[in-house]
Design a protein around this motif. Structure first.
Motif, PDB file in Angstrom:
ATOM      1  N   CYS A  24      29.568  35.525  33.132  1.00 35.35           N
ATOM      2  CA  CYS A  24      28.369  35.384  32.333  1.00 35.35           C
ATOM      3  C   CYS A  24      28.532  34.241  31.336  1.00 35.35           C
ATOM      4  CB  CYS A  24      28.113  36.695  31.608  1.00 35.35           C
ATOM      5  SG  CYS A  24      26.717  36.656  30.533  1.00 35.35           S
ATOM      6  N   GLN A  25      29.695  34.183  30.679  1.00 37.00           N
ATOM      7  CA  GLN A  25      29.901  33.135  29.687  1.00 37.00           C
ATOM      8  C   GLN A  25      29.930  31.759  30.357  1.00 37.00           C
ATOM      9  OE1 GLN A  25      33.366  34.863  28.085  1.00 37.00           O
ATOM     10  NE2 GLN A  25      32.248  36.110  26.635  1.00 37.00           N
ATOM     11  N   LYS A  26      30.565  31.702  31.531  1.00 34.36           N
ATOM     12  CA  LYS A  26      30.601  30.435  32.257  1.00 34.36           C
ATOM     13  C   LYS A  26      29.190  29.934  32.534  1.00 34.36           C
ATOM     14  CE  LYS A  26      34.705  29.872  35.044  1.00 34.36           C
ATOM     15  NZ  LYS A  26      35.323  30.236  36.285  1.00 34.36           N
ATOM     16  N   LYS A  27      28.337  30.877  32.916  1.00 35.56           N
ATOM     17  CA  LYS A  27      26.971  30.516  33.243  1.00 35.56           C
ATOM     18  C   LYS A  27      26.284  29.867  32.038  1.00 35.56           C
ATOM     19  CE  LYS A  27      22.537  32.702  33.942  1.00 35.56           C
ATOM     20  NZ  LYS A  27      21.851  33.973  33.881  1.00 35.56           N
ATOM     21  N   GLU A  29      27.662  28.338  29.513  1.00 33.64           N
ATOM     22  CA  GLU A  29      28.214  27.022  29.200  1.00 33.64           C
ATOM     23  C   GLU A  29      27.677  25.953  30.147  1.00 33.64           C
ATOM     24  OE1 GLU A  29      32.410  27.375  29.656  1.00 33.64           O
ATOM     25  OE2 GLU A  29      32.522  28.844  28.050  1.00 33.64           O
ATOM     26  N   ASN A  30      27.661  26.309  31.459  1.00 40.81           N
ATOM     27  CA  ASN A  30      27.441  25.277  32.460  1.00 40.81           C
ATOM     28  C   ASN A  30      25.992  25.115  32.880  1.00 40.81           C
ATOM     29  OD1 ASN A  30      30.143  24.999  32.431  1.00 40.81           O
ATOM     30  ND2 ASN A  30      30.487  26.365  34.168  1.00 40.81           N
ATOM     31  N   ASN A  31      25.285  26.233  32.994  1.00 41.32           N
ATOM     32  CA  ASN A  31      24.000  26.149  33.651  1.00 41.32           C
ATOM     33  C   ASN A  31      23.234  27.439  33.401  1.00 41.32           C
ATOM     34  OD1 ASN A  31      21.901  26.039  35.368  1.00 41.32           O
ATOM     35  ND2 ASN A  31      23.092  25.804  37.248  1.00 41.32           N
ATOM     36  N   ASP A  32      22.212  27.370  32.564  1.00 36.65           N
ATOM     37  CA  ASP A  32      21.467  28.578  32.236  1.00 36.65           C
ATOM     38  C   ASP A  32      20.807  29.199  33.446  1.00 36.65           C
ATOM     39  OD1 ASP A  32      22.103  29.014  29.695  1.00 36.65           O
ATOM     40  OD2 ASP A  32      20.411  27.930  28.827  1.00 36.65           O
ATOM     41  N   GLU A  33      20.596  28.422  34.478  1.00 40.24           N
ATOM     42  CA  GLU A  33      19.972  28.960  35.681  1.00 40.24           C
ATOM     43  C   GLU A  33      21.027  29.276  36.734  1.00 40.24           C
ATOM     44  OE1 GLU A  33      16.751  29.928  36.065  1.00 40.24           O
ATOM     45  OE2 GLU A  33      16.730  29.503  33.928  1.00 40.24           O
ATOM     46  N   GLY A  34      22.255  29.631  36.317  1.00 45.00           N
ATOM     47  CA  GLY A  34      23.336  29.965  37.255  1.00 45.00           C
ATOM     48  C   GLY A  34      22.949  31.099  38.177  1.00 45.00           C
ATOM     49  N   LEU A  35      23.740  31.262  39.205  1.00 43.68           N
ATOM     50  CA  LEU A  35      23.421  32.225  40.264  1.00 43.68           C
ATOM     51  C   LEU A  35      23.577  33.666  39.777  1.00 43.68           C
ATOM     52  CD1 LEU A  35      23.051  33.143  43.214  1.00 43.68           C
ATOM     53  CD2 LEU A  35      25.418  32.546  43.605  1.00 43.68           C
ATOM     54  N   LEU A  36      22.561  34.477  40.023  1.00 44.73           N
ATOM     55  CA  LEU A  36      22.612  35.904  39.729  1.00 44.73           C
ATOM     56  C   LEU A  36      22.597  36.664  41.057  1.00 44.73           C
ATOM     57  CD1 LEU A  36      22.609  38.204  37.721  1.00 44.73           C
ATOM     58  CD2 LEU A  36      20.130  37.983  37.531  1.00 44.73           C
ATOM     59  N   LEU A  37      23.677  37.414  41.289  1.00 46.50           N
ATOM     60  CA  LEU A  37      23.858  38.127  42.556  1.00 46.50           C
ATOM     61  C   LEU A  37      23.832  39.630  42.298  1.00 46.50           C
ATOM     62  CD1 LEU A  37      24.809  38.252  45.593  1.00 46.50           C
ATOM     63  CD2 LEU A  37      27.157  38.076  44.721  1.00 46.50           C
ATOM     64  N   GLY A  38      22.941  40.345  42.981  1.00 49.84           N
ATOM     65  CA  GLY A  38      22.919  41.811  42.910  1.00 49.84           C
ATOM     66  C   GLY A  38      23.664  42.382  44.099  1.00 49.84           C
ATOM     67  N   PHE A  39      24.658  43.248  43.836  1.00 49.42           N
ATOM     68  CA  PHE A  39      25.444  43.800  44.945  1.00 49.42           C
ATOM     69  C   PHE A  39      25.451  45.322  44.873  1.00 49.42           C
ATOM     70  CE2 PHE A  39      29.755  45.201  46.491  1.00 49.42           C
ATOM     71  CZ  PHE A  39      29.435  45.100  47.842  1.00 49.42           C
ATOM     72  N   SER A  40      25.019  45.977  45.947  1.00 53.29           N
ATOM     73  CA  SER A  40      25.074  47.440  46.026  1.00 53.29           C
ATOM     74  C   SER A  40      26.264  47.853  46.886  1.00 53.29           C
ATOM     75  CB  SER A  40      23.770  47.986  46.624  1.00 53.29           C
ATOM     76  OG  SER A  40      23.946  49.336  46.990  1.00 53.29           O
ATOM     77  N   GLU A  58      36.408  40.108  41.057  1.00 54.07           N
ATOM     78  CA  GLU A  58      37.302  38.997  40.669  1.00 54.07           C
ATOM     79  C   GLU A  58      36.755  37.658  41.163  1.00 54.07           C
ATOM     80  OE1 GLU A  58      41.479  41.537  40.555  1.00 54.07           O
ATOM     81  OE2 GLU A  58      41.153  40.118  42.190  1.00 54.07           O
ATOM     82  N   GLN A  59      36.266  37.642  42.388  1.00 53.81           N
ATOM     83  CA  GLN A  59      35.773  36.364  42.927  1.00 53.81           C
ATOM     84  C   GLN A  59      34.483  35.921  42.237  1.00 53.81           C
ATOM     85  OE1 GLN A  59      37.451  34.354  44.588  1.00 53.81           O
ATOM     86  NE2 GLN A  59      39.083  35.603  45.440  1.00 53.81           N
ATOM     87  N   SER A  60      33.681  36.882  41.774  1.00 50.36           N
ATOM     88  CA  SER A  60      32.462  36.478  41.040  1.00 50.36           C
ATOM     89  C   SER A  60      32.856  35.723  39.778  1.00 50.36           C
ATOM     90  CB  SER A  60      31.587  37.701  40.708  1.00 50.36           C
ATOM     91  OG  SER A  60      32.146  38.452  39.651  1.00 50.36           O
ATOM     92  N   VAL A  61      33.945  36.174  39.150  1.00 51.76           N
ATOM     93  CA  VAL A  61      34.428  35.495  37.946  1.00 51.76           C
ATOM     94  C   VAL A  61      34.957  34.108  38.315  1.00 51.76           C
ATOM     95  CG1 VAL A  61      36.155  35.574  36.103  1.00 51.76           C
ATOM     96  CG2 VAL A  61      34.890  37.650  36.729  1.00 51.76           C
ATOM     97  N   ASN A  62      35.762  34.057  39.395  1.00 48.02           N
ATOM     98  CA  ASN A  62      36.333  32.764  39.816  1.00 48.02           C
ATOM     99  C   ASN A  62      35.254  31.732  40.122  1.00 48.02           C
ATOM    100  OD1 ASN A  62      38.857  33.763  39.593  1.00 48.02           O
ATOM    101  ND2 ASN A  62      39.163  34.143  41.786  1.00 48.02           N
ATOM    102  N   GLY A  64      32.146  31.775  38.927  1.00 46.35           N
ATOM    103  CA  GLY A  64      31.124  31.654  37.878  1.00 46.35           C
ATOM    104  C   GLY A  64      29.787  32.243  38.284  1.00 46.35           C
ATOM    105  N   VAL A  65      29.841  33.274  39.142  1.00 39.47           N
ATOM    106  CA  VAL A  65      28.609  33.931  39.592  1.00 39.47           C
ATOM    107  C   VAL A  65      28.379  35.166  38.725  1.00 39.47           C
ATOM    108  CG1 VAL A  65      27.624  35.288  41.497  1.00 39.47           C
ATOM    109  CG2 VAL A  65      28.772  33.111  41.978  1.00 39.47           C
ATOM    110  N   ASN A  66      27.159  35.333  38.230  1.00 43.91           N
ATOM    111  CA  ASN A  66      26.824  36.539  37.471  1.00 43.91           C
ATOM    112  C   ASN A  66      26.550  37.669  38.443  1.00 43.91           C
ATOM    113  OD1 ASN A  66      26.912  35.338  34.865  1.00 43.91           O
ATOM    114  ND2 ASN A  66      25.034  34.266  35.429  1.00 43.91           N
ATOM    115  N   LEU A  67      27.315  38.735  38.321  1.00 45.72           N
ATOM    116  CA  LEU A  67      27.264  39.821  39.302  1.00 45.72           C
ATOM    117  C   LEU A  67      26.696  41.077  38.671  1.00 45.72           C
ATOM    118  CD1 LEU A  67      28.235  40.783  42.164  1.00 45.72           C
ATOM    119  CD2 LEU A  67      30.351  41.528  41.038  1.00 45.72           C
TER     120      LEU A  67
END
Ligand code: AHR
Length: 326
Positions: A24-27, A29-40, A58-62, A64-67
């Motif tokens: 979330c923090q990466k998003k 810093e870098n790009n307010d429109e970063g990717l938001l992924l919903g996972f069930s 862990e990979q979402s963090v690596n 920079g994906v908001n999960l």
């Protein structure tokens, strides 16, 4: 328009959704429109599933994906409700691991109408409708069944067996791994006249059910059983104490074949109580993040992505098996 992050946090906590803060923090810093992924996610039924959830987080963090991740606690209706919340929230991409294959048409049509691409993780769906999902990232379960059957043929050859009675403890009924692991194994042994499947019984991928199934199978067939083919490690680990309580030695009196390859099962293989574990890797997070990023960018993605998997068995030096990490 997507809601603000502050509002999102309230919305997410209301539905018990985890939001990895580093991503979330990466998003921000870098790009307010970063990717938001919903996972069930299906639930927490096995070490495999827990390892899969951890890897995706862990990979979402690596990447920079908001999960936004929801645990459905083994209930399809919870997965459908989660997907509806992801649609309402206007996530960029939806991913889910369908607990069973049927019953997704309505909610996936809603996602399609909302213009949100959907990625299948781990398991497939069954539908007559086109274009409800973009791709599947998961194991080739049919091939896992084939590898289990081929191991058994080699084992029967090496022991000089002329008749082999098999009992099969299957995963959740109408789930992709259950159907395909059963089909692959059946096809692999079909032309070997030594092989007889005495019974296939539903163990629902659960350790407790593996134990229950084993008690029933031992009561019913006791000395006739030569092989247990179990569709996951969890059910195998539930079955083994039952075999020992019946005065039999797993791995010697009964050949034990399992699927997954979690550390606990590999340790038991090293003790000689499991003969073969066909790998099913839970590490699907990297492919998931890369695919979601491509979809958001409007790029083409492969329709099926299978990880490469191997067989661990008493044919190799088990001490050579590297730590599994889950
Ligand atoms: O879909 C993969 C299967 O689901 C794994 O083999 C099992 O352990 C999990 O519960």
């Amino acid at each position: 328009m997507r809601k603000t992050l502050a509002f999102a946090m309230g919305f997410l906590s209301a539905f018990f959704i985890t939001f990895p803060m580093t991503g979330c923090q990466k998003k921000q810093e870098n790009n307010d429109e970063g990717l938001l992924l919903g996972f069930s996610q299906i639930g927490s039924e096995s070490a495999w599933r827990i390892g899969n959830t951890k890897d995706i987080e862990e990979q979402s963090v690596n990447y920079g994906v908001n999960l936004m991740i929801e645990n459905a606690n083994q209930k399809q209706e919870n997965q459908i409700a989660a997907i509806r919340r992801f649609i309402a929230y206007k996530v960029d991409v939806i991913a889910f691991s369908p607990i069973v294959e049927d019953g997704w048409d309505n909610v996936l049509t809603e996602a399609k109408d909302a213009g949100i691409p959907v990625i299948l993780v781990d398991r497939d769906i069954s539908t007559d409708k086109e274009d409800l999902t973009t791709c599947l990232i998961g194991a080739d379960f049919y091939n896992e069944g084939v590898m289990a059957g081929e191991y058994l043929i080699r084992k029967a050859d090496s022991l000089g067996l002329d008749h082999v009675n098999i009992v099969e403890i299957t995963g959740t009924e109408n789930s992709t791994p259950m159907r395909q692991r059963q089909a692959g194994f059946a096809d692999a042994i079909a032309n070997d006249e030594r092989m007889t499947v005495l019974e296939s019984i539903d163990g629902d991928f659960l350790k407790s059910r593996g134990a229950e199934c084993m008690r029933y199978l031992l009561d019913t067939y006791k000395d006739e059983i030569d092989v247990i083919y179990s569709h996951n490690d969890e059910m195998t680990l539930g079955a083994l104490p039952e075999i020992e309580s019946a005065g039999l030695v797993p791995g010697k009196d009964i050949i034990i074949i399992s699927i997954d390859g979690g550390q606990e099962a590999i340790d038991v293989l090293k003790e000689g109580k499991i003969n073969c574990v066909v790998e099913c890797t839970p590490k699907l997070g990297r492919e998931l993040m890369e695919t979601a990023i491509k979809l958001k960018a409007g790029e083409e993605v492969d329709s099926v992505i299978h990880p490469i998997e191997q067989v661990f068995s008493d044919e190799m030096n088990p001490e050579d098996i590297a730590p599994r990490g889950y």
